[in-house]
Design an enzyme around this catalytic site. Structure first.
Site, PDB file in Angstrom:
ATOM      1  N   LYS B  79     -12.966   8.727  -9.869  1.00 47.09           N
ATOM      2  CA  LYS B  79     -12.911   8.861  -8.411  1.00 47.09           C
ATOM      3  C   LYS B  79     -12.072  10.080  -8.051  1.00 47.09           C
ATOM      4  O   LYS B  79     -11.019  10.303  -8.638  1.00 47.09           O
ATOM      5  CB  LYS B  79     -12.303   7.584  -7.826  1.00 47.09           C
ATOM      6  CG  LYS B  79     -12.348   7.492  -6.307  1.00 47.09           C
ATOM      7  CD  LYS B  79     -11.780   6.145  -5.846  1.00 47.09           C
ATOM      8  CE  LYS B  79     -11.866   5.974  -4.346  1.00 47.09           C
ATOM      9  NZ  LYS B  79     -11.303   4.670  -3.912  1.00 47.09           N
ATOM     10  N   SER B 154     -14.367   2.210  -0.725  1.00 48.59           N
ATOM     11  CA  SER B 154     -14.446   3.656  -0.770  1.00 48.59           C
ATOM     12  C   SER B 154     -14.842   4.245  -2.123  1.00 48.59           C
ATOM     13  O   SER B 154     -15.208   5.415  -2.192  1.00 48.59           O
ATOM     14  CB  SER B 154     -13.091   4.264  -0.354  1.00 48.59           C
ATOM     15  OG  SER B 154     -12.107   3.945  -1.320  1.00 48.59           O
ATOM     16  N   SER B 178     -11.685  -1.507  -2.214  1.00 52.69           N
ATOM     17  CA  SER B 178     -12.503  -0.325  -2.459  1.00 52.69           C
ATOM     18  C   SER B 178     -13.127  -0.218  -3.846  1.00 52.69           C
ATOM     19  O   SER B 178     -13.892   0.711  -4.102  1.00 52.69           O
ATOM     20  CB  SER B 178     -11.681   0.946  -2.201  1.00 52.69           C
ATOM     21  OG  SER B 178     -11.607   1.182  -0.824  1.00 52.69           O
TER      22      SER B 178
END
Lengths: 94, 494
Positions: B79, B154, B178
């Site tokens: 990420k 996210s 997330s």
């Protein structure tokens, strides 16, 4: 609940410049969110201790000894503006 | 042989047994990325050359029978809010569009020590603020099961990459769900470890009392090995816990006989999609058949979790994001006027709307005259939410509930109403506030063919138990083996 004056104040605390349209939009959205958050008032929390984070640790110290750190050159490589070994900024004192 | 559809442990086995070379895995993977990435858009940055170089190194080690790491040759996606030395790290924000970290995060160091191959940085909601990855200022990641839908967020880029075989495994991060929520929406396994289990050193801060790095994988064993590698104490993160890390793979198949599963009634209330409700009910039937005892419980303060979260997380974010001032790194929008004009211009140009909204909400909640009513109040309710879990775990070993109240929704469906978007996280947020670990695993499909996730929550630092519980279900079902209807890569045929 959030009026124009308050949104201007909060924007200045946040170091943000908002356009008229943005002010309007954020005013409405933050008002909605805060009215949802109002539900917390229903709870009696008089004798409840606040929780700052999940673990029971506090005052985490390390030994005071020198160890390697990132070099000045590497740190300054990301700076938008620099002079010698310093970050360069616009005028601070008017 | 469809190598790209194998799990991480399976591909590692083939590399170690010299059946396939790490270099070929990387070549095939990047062919598939070139073909599929324009549809899925999971990555902000990919690192083909560096990956090939690293793969060659591993092949050489294998050839010479040298010792290799636990993740030897496994292509992993990261990420883009986790710092990678000399590799662009944007947080999906314009304010960090040129930020090249001078250091590796703790977890990145660990991956490199164990010979994983970092193949790219994945898309996310800007600064991890969002539930659909639509708040990225770079691209719109699509759900591989239906390209018109969001992947969740996210960590949407990481979840979509693993689901569409664009990576064998991935790291994500959680502040309010997330990892688990996009894992559920993309049909992969997502683990949010206990707060303090994994060092946050090098994770770009959002809500520091909530943030935690975790895993997105194709199955539970992959999750166990990846969690093994990234867990453990780190002196560079003062909130990292000095708790020993058990062997997560050892005994993972030891079953669940006598397990007490708590079902919180508040998680099956109005607003829960009926397909999801049914899938969870069916899953509980399987657990019961395997020897678990199902016990009804109550977590009475659940309905206050989202309100509490949006005060605590935004208050912390408003302080954490004060560092983006155009001085030391990232964007500076002109130097005209004084320094304060420069700050304001930089932040106004560099941040997107959701980030501005949350920074303002946080500053409001912390400001003079409002602190007691908002931030302090929320910190107290947080204690009540934690106490709910503590009480429940005296009666049960784990809690099972849906991960998300809805399957993946359409792109654009919720972007105009931030509050509605926030409520997507209603089932994941309580665990972040309390700091307990949670896993989301695939447990079915909706009528439209969209993946459904089941969430298993456990006591502090009981990740090993959660992995065993999840593995028991996975061994009985095949939901995790289904892959999205994307075209097979050319090299896979035949």
């Amino acid at each position: 609940m959030i009026d124009k004056k308050l949104i201007e104040y909060v924007a200045s605390l946040s170091r943000l410049e908002l356009t008229r349209d943005e002010e309007e939009m954020f005013m409405n959205q933050l008002t909605d969110i805060l009215s949802y958050i109002e539900k917390l008032r229903k709870l009696n929390t008089e004798d409840v201790k606040p929780m700052a984070y999940p673990l029971n640790k506090s005052n985490v110290f390390r030994e005071d000894k020198l160890c390697p750190s990132t070099s000045k050159e590497e740190i300054l490589a990301n700076a938008p503006a620099k002079i010698d070994a310093f970050f360069k900024v616009p005028k601070v004192i008017e | 042989m469809k190598h790209l559809e194998l799990t991480s442990l399976q591909i590692k086995e083939k590399i170690l047994s010299k059946e396939i070379q790490a270099v070929d895995v990387i070549k095939h993977l990047f062919e598939w990325i070139k073909e599929t990435e324009p549809n899925v858009q999971a990555y902000i940055t990919t690192t083909e050359e560096e990956s090939l170089r690293k793969a060659e190194e591993i092949d050489k080690k294998v050839k010479n029978n040298e010792r290799v790491g636990l993740l030897a040759g496994i292509p992993i996606a990261i990420k883009d809010n986790i710092c990678t030395k000399n590799l662009l790290t944007t947080c999906a924000s314009q304010i960090l569009k040129n930020f090249i970290p001078p250091y590796d995060a703790f977890v990145i160091n660990r991956l490199k020590e164990e010979d994983a191959i970092i193949i790219g940085k994945t898309n996310l909601d800007e600064f991890a603020m969002g539930s659909s990855t639509e708040n990225s200022s770079y691209k719109e990641t699509r759900n591989p099961w239906d390209l018109e839908r969001v992947p969740g967020g996210s960590s949407g880029g990481s979840a979509a990459a693993v689901a569409s075989n664009l990576a064998f495994m991935a790291l994500g991060s959680e502040t309010g769900g997330s990892i688990r929520q996009p894992a559920a929406m993309c049909g992969v396994v997502g683990v949010k470890p206990t707060y303090g289990r994994v060092s946050r050193y090098g994770l770009i801060a959002f809500g520091s009392s909530l943030d935690q790095i975790g895993t997105l994988t194709k199955d539970i064993k992959d999750a166990a090995v990846l969690l093994q590698v990234i867990s453990g104490h780190d002196a560079c993160d003062s909130t990292s816990a000095p708790v020993p890390v058990p062997d997560y793979l050892h005994g993972i198949d030891s079953g669940i006989n006598g397990l007490k599963i708590g079902i919180p009634k508040e998680y099956f209330a109005d607003g829960l999609n009926t397909d999801i409700q049914k899938a969870i009910k069916d899953a509980l039937g399987i657990y019961e058949k395997l020897g678990a005892e199902i016990i009804d419980i109550s977590l009475p303060h659940t309905e206050y979790a989202v309100a509490t979260y949006y005060l605590v997380a935004t208050a912390e974010a408003s302080s954490n994001l004060a560092r983006y001032d155009g001085v030391r790194y990232g964007l500076r929008a002109g130097s005209e006027g004084g320094i304060v004009s420069m700050y304001c211009r930089t932040r106004s140009e560099g941040f997107g709307n959701e980030v501005k909204r949350r920074v303002m909400l946080g500053n409001y909640a912390l400001s003079a005259g409002y602190y007691d009513a908002y931030y302090l109040k929320a910190s107290k309710v947080r204690t009540l939410i934690k106490n709910d879990f503590d009480a429940a775990f005296e009666k049960v070993d784990c809690i099972i509930c849906p991960t998300s109240p809805v399957p993946a929704f359409k792109i654009g469906e919720r972007t105009n109403n931030p509050l509605e978007m926030y409520l997507t996280d209603v089932y994941t947020i309580p665990a972040n506030l309390a700091g307990i670990p949670g896993i989301s695993i695939p447990c079915g499909f909706s009528r439209e063919g969209l993946p459904i996730g089941m969430q298993i929550l456990g006591r502090y630092f009981e990740e090993k138990r959660l992995l065993q519980i999840a593995h028991t279900f996975e061994a009985e079902t095949n939901f995790h083996l289904k892959t999205p209807p994307l075209k097979d890569p050319r090299w896979c045929r035949g």
